[in-house]
Design a protein around this motif. Structure first.
Motif, short mmCIF file in Angstrom:
data_model
loop_
_atom_site.label_atom_id
_atom_site.label_comp_id
_atom_site.label_asym_id
_atom_site.label_seq_id
_atom_site.Cartn_x
_atom_site.Cartn_y
_atom_site.Cartn_z
N ASP A 1 0.82 -1.21 0.00
CA ASP A 1 0.00 0.00 0.00
C ASP A 1 0.86 1.26 0.00
OD1 ASP A 1 -2.30 -1.54 0.06
OD2 ASP A 1 -2.39 -1.57 2.25
N GLY A 2 1.92 1.24 -0.78
CA GLY A 2 2.75 2.43 -0.93
C GLY A 2 3.77 2.66 0.17
N MET A 3 3.78 1.78 1.19
CA MET A 3 4.74 1.94 2.29
C MET A 3 5.80 0.83 2.22
SD MET A 3 3.83 4.69 3.77
CE MET A 3 4.95 4.67 5.18
N PRO A 4 7.05 1.18 2.54
CA PRO A 4 8.14 0.20 2.43
C PRO A 4 7.99 -0.98 3.38
CG PRO A 4 9.00 2.44 2.66
CD PRO A 4 7.53 2.51 2.93
N VAL A 5 8.46 -2.13 2.91
CA VAL A 5 8.52 -3.35 3.72
C VAL A 5 9.96 -3.83 3.73
CG1 VAL A 5 7.80 -5.77 3.88
CG2 VAL A 5 6.14 -4.02 3.20
N GLY A 6 10.47 -4.13 4.90
CA GLY A 6 11.86 -4.58 5.02
C GLY A 6 11.98 -6.08 5.12
N LEU A 7 13.04 -6.60 4.50
CA LEU A 7 13.40 -8.01 4.63
C LEU A 7 14.52 -8.10 5.66
CD1 LEU A 7 13.38 -11.01 3.39
CD2 LEU A 7 15.35 -10.21 2.06
N GLN A 8 14.34 -8.94 6.66
CA GLN A 8 15.38 -9.09 7.67
C GLN A 8 16.28 -10.29 7.35
OE1 GLN A 8 15.79 -8.91 12.52
NE2 GLN A 8 14.04 -9.96 11.73
N LEU A 9 17.58 -10.05 7.43
CA LEU A 9 18.55 -11.13 7.27
C LEU A 9 19.26 -11.28 8.62
CD1 LEU A 9 18.68 -9.13 4.55
CD2 LEU A 9 20.00 -11.07 3.71
N ILE A 10 19.29 -12.51 9.12
CA ILE A 10 19.92 -12.78 10.42
C ILE A 10 21.08 -13.74 10.19
CG2 ILE A 10 19.56 -13.73 12.74
CD1 ILE A 10 16.50 -13.19 12.26
N GLY A 11 22.25 -13.40 10.74
CA GLY A 11 23.43 -14.21 10.47
C GLY A 11 24.01 -14.88 11.70
N LYS A 12 25.00 -15.71 11.46
CA LYS A 12 25.75 -16.30 12.56
C LYS A 12 26.54 -15.19 13.26
CE LYS A 12 26.41 -20.57 9.98
NZ LYS A 12 27.34 -21.46 9.26
N SER A 13 26.91 -15.48 14.49
CA SER A 13 27.69 -14.54 15.26
C SER A 13 28.93 -14.10 14.47
CB SER A 13 28.11 -15.23 16.57
OG SER A 13 28.42 -14.28 17.53
N PHE A 14 29.16 -12.82 14.38
CA PHE A 14 30.32 -12.21 13.70
C PHE A 14 30.37 -12.51 12.19
CE2 PHE A 14 31.58 -12.26 18.15
CZ PHE A 14 31.89 -10.91 18.31
N ASP A 15 29.22 -12.91 11.63
CA ASP A 15 29.20 -13.17 10.18
C ASP A 15 28.35 -12.12 9.45
OD1 ASP A 15 29.73 -14.36 7.77
OD2 ASP A 15 28.20 -15.92 8.00
N GLU A 16 28.61 -10.85 9.74
CA GLU A 16 27.93 -9.78 9.00
C GLU A 16 28.22 -9.91 7.51
OE1 GLU A 16 29.92 -9.19 11.64
OE2 GLU A 16 28.69 -8.18 13.16
N SER A 17 29.40 -10.45 7.16
CA SER A 17 29.80 -10.52 5.74
C SER A 17 28.78 -11.28 4.90
CB SER A 17 31.17 -11.19 5.62
OG SER A 17 32.16 -10.35 6.19
N THR A 18 28.25 -12.39 5.44
CA THR A 18 27.28 -13.17 4.68
C THR A 18 25.98 -12.37 4.49
OG1 THR A 18 28.20 -15.28 5.36
CG2 THR A 18 25.90 -15.30 4.70
N LEU A 19 25.60 -11.59 5.49
CA LEU A 19 24.40 -10.76 5.34
C LEU A 19 24.59 -9.74 4.22
CD1 LEU A 19 23.31 -10.03 9.03
CD2 LEU A 19 22.89 -12.03 7.61
N TYR A 20 25.76 -9.11 4.22
CA TYR A 20 26.02 -8.12 3.17
C TYR A 20 26.07 -8.78 1.79
CZ TYR A 20 27.03 -4.39 6.54
OH TYR A 20 26.92 -3.42 7.52
N LYS A 21 26.67 -9.95 1.74
CA LYS A 21 26.79 -10.66 0.46
C LYS A 21 25.40 -11.01 -0.09
CE LYS A 21 29.01 -14.93 -1.25
NZ LYS A 21 30.13 -14.50 -2.11
N ALA A 22 24.56 -11.55 0.78
CA ALA A 22 23.21 -11.93 0.35
C ALA A 22 22.37 -10.69 0.07
CB ALA A 22 22.54 -12.79 1.43
#
Lengths: 104, 487
Positions: B445-466
């Motif tokens: 309805d015209g308002m943004p929806v966010g997708l949440q990505l949750i990673g393993k501890s200290f694995d921000e890199s995989t979140l950024y990659k995906a």
């Protein structure tokens, strides 16, 4: 768990512990809201946690040690600038013993 | 100028090529803020004089061609202390508080030649999910100014989403970066607990709080996390692990990545239109060559209760320091010292802060500690175990960031439980200390929806990659709000 989770007297007691005070209207509002929120918390009593350890921290550090080296951190004047009331380089506070004479 | 058509890479190229100087960029940022922020109220306090001086100094020594953030204007949430620049945490308690030191993240911004243009609005002491709990102003969602921006980092989210700055920093204790990112159609990262120093972040829930970046693109976000990550001698919980370059590995190739979709994150409490956006995102990941399978996080439903006990307990302890003595608000016409404490706190704190202090004090008090605080700590362990089991078999977890898009200003503020339930999908991540990121996944309805990505501890890199692969395959991040202007 008890039928009545928290009443106005208990809320008053908790407020005293937390150094807060409420007007009668606020007390009624907060009692009702806290009653509902604490009611929600009680769903945890349905979870079997027998033998489950408590997690209170999620850091990967155990101890954080550093060399005991003196550093110049004297910021007395800067710190005092944020104090509500100062006198002669000290923080000024009201009298600790009530001298208003109303017998409290 | 606004930042709708530029990212850090293109801005950096312009700065290095001297198409624009840092001082000109800073001035242009303030010129745009004067127009735009009048509509959305993202900022509490501007730093115009110092920012322009800093930018001129950066120009004088030259833009570092190897530093993507050099000369870049940045907004900072007002619970992150800035030396000499009023820092209020959006509370009357700290209305006139001028910090005598910089948060470590602020020192890093300045050392890397970022230009702090102002402090952003938030829920008081970061307690809330709509930024309506600010003692000073109500921030509006730029996609629909009758709606909330989310919170508590609502000001930082709106500063980015309305094109006022390319980067802002927020803090996230139970979803306070990710939920406003979701509501505003931007990228928001809550790093692993310990990845970023909390020194100088005004404490709320010390076992949960993390500072993180908010940007319009995944790559910008990775660069902005690079800047603030790492061990700090001032924060004994900050990790000594090596910090990777989070912008490395952004190839767009995620073939073979194993993604988990928790069924609890797609249940009845989720707006069907949000669910549809997430289902489309799942298809997108499958089209990119990842596998997506349903899993279960059976104890996540208890996260809200466990969190509000733990976070409120930690808050009630942390906020004891506001006593009207050394700094902050002091009530007038007090009779004695006890009066200073009680009246200063009662007059200085807003209702939501008082509610949390009361909940925490109650949960920690004699007779209730075992049933509430201790129990919540045990349930926290079970929530962590749920995640660990899933991460034995999967690289990351996806789901919605929030159950609904942004709601109307005023709609939920009088109903704490409804407000607390907005955090149901983000809270478990903080309880477990994991990294979580929200990226734009479409509109409802015209308002943004966010997708949440949750990673393993200290694995921000995989979140950024995906996240990067998803972003490159879609154009949701390119959508911008129309603030009724002509640009």
């Amino acid at each position: 768990m008890a039928e009545e989770r928290i009443n106005a007297e208990q809320v008053k007691h908790v407020a005293e512990l937390a150094k807060l005070e409420f007007t009668p209207d606020q007390l009624e509002l907060f009692t009702g809201q806290l009653e509902k929120i604490i009611g929600m918390f009680e769903e945890l009593s349905t979870v079997d946690t027998t033998g489950v350890p408590v997690t209170s921290r999620v850091s990967d550090r155990q101890n954080a040690l550093r060399d005991d080296v003196a550093v110049q951190s004297n910021q007395r004047q800067a710190l005092l600038a944020n104090a509500p009331e100062t006198a002669e380089g000290l923080i000024r506070v009201p009298t600790i013993i009530d001298e208003s004479g109303d017998g409290e | 100028m606004d930042f709708f058509n530029q990212d850090l890479t293109s801005l950096h190229a312009d700065l290095v090529a001297k198409k624009i100087s840092a001082a000109e960029l800073t001035q242009a940022t303030f010129d745009n803020m004067a127009k735009t922020d009048a509509k959305v109220d993202a900022f509490l306090n501007l730093n115009a004089d110092a920012a322009l001086k800093n930018a001129q100094a950066i120009d004088a020594k030259g833009i570092n061609a190897d530093n993507l953030l050099a000369g870049i204007p940045v907004g900072v949430k007002d619970n992150i202390v800035t030396k000499g620049l009023t820092t209020t945490a959006a509370s009357k308690m700290l209305e006139n508080f001028v910090p005598v030191y910089n948060a470590t993240v602020v020192d890093k911004m300045l050392a890397n030649d970022m230009v702090i243009v102002g402090k952003t609005n938030m829920d008081e002491f970061a307690m809330g999910g709509s930024t309506e709990n600010s003692a000073f102003k109500v921030t509006k969602n730029p996609w629909d100014v009758s709606r909330v921006p989310g919170g508590s980092s609502g000001g930082s989210a709106v500063a980015v989403a309305s094109g006022q700055v390319p980067v802002a920093y927020g803090s996230d204790t139970g979803g306070s970066i990710r939920q406003p990112a979701s509501f505003n159609g931007i990228v928001g990262m809550k790093p692993t607990y310990g990845r970023v120093s909390r020194w100088g972040l005004i404490a709320f829930g010390s076992s949960l709080d993390q500072i993180g970046p908010m940007t319009r693109t995944v790559k910008d976000n990775a660069a902005a996390l690079n800047l603030i990550a790492g061990n700090d001698v001032h924060d004994g919980t900050s990790s000594k692990r090596a910090v990777p370059d989070f912008t490395a590995g952004l190839t767009g190739d995620i073939k073979g990545m194993k993604i988990a979709l928790p069924k609890e994150y797609m249940g009845d409490g989720i707006d069907p239109k949000v669910r549809e956006v997430i289902q489309n995102a799942v298809k997108q990941f499958e089209d990119l060559g990842a596998t997506v399978e349903e899993v279960s996080l059976p104890h996540s439903r208890y996260g809200v209760s466990a969190y509000y006990i733990i976070a409120s307990s930690e808050a009630s302890s942390n906020l004891q320091r506001f006593d009207g003595i050394r700094y902050g608000f002091r009530a007038q016409d007090v009779k004695n010292l006890e009066d200073v404490y009680v009246r200063s706190r009662s007059e200085g704190f807003g209702d939501e802060v008082k509610r949390r202090i009361m909940l925490g004090t109650f949960s920690l008090s004699a007779g209730y500690y075992d049933a509430y605080f201790h129990k919540a700590g045990q349930v926290r362990t079970m929530i962590i175990d749920d995640f660990n089991k899933v991460f034995n078999d999967y690289d990351l977890i996806i789901g919605p960031t929030a159950p609904t898009p942004a709601f109307k200003i005023g709609d939920e503020i009088s109903d704490p439980i409804t407000m607390y339930m907005n955090d149901v999908l983000t809270i478990p991540v903080n309880l477990a200390g994991l990294p979580g990121m929200s990226i734009p996944a479409g509109l409802a309805d015209g308002m943004p929806v966010g997708l949440q990505l949750i990673g393993k501890s200290f694995d921000e890199s995989t979140l950024y990659k995906a996240g990067y692969a998803f972003e490159q395959a879609t154009d949701f991040h390119q959508a911008t709000p129309d603030l009724g202007g002509t640009n």
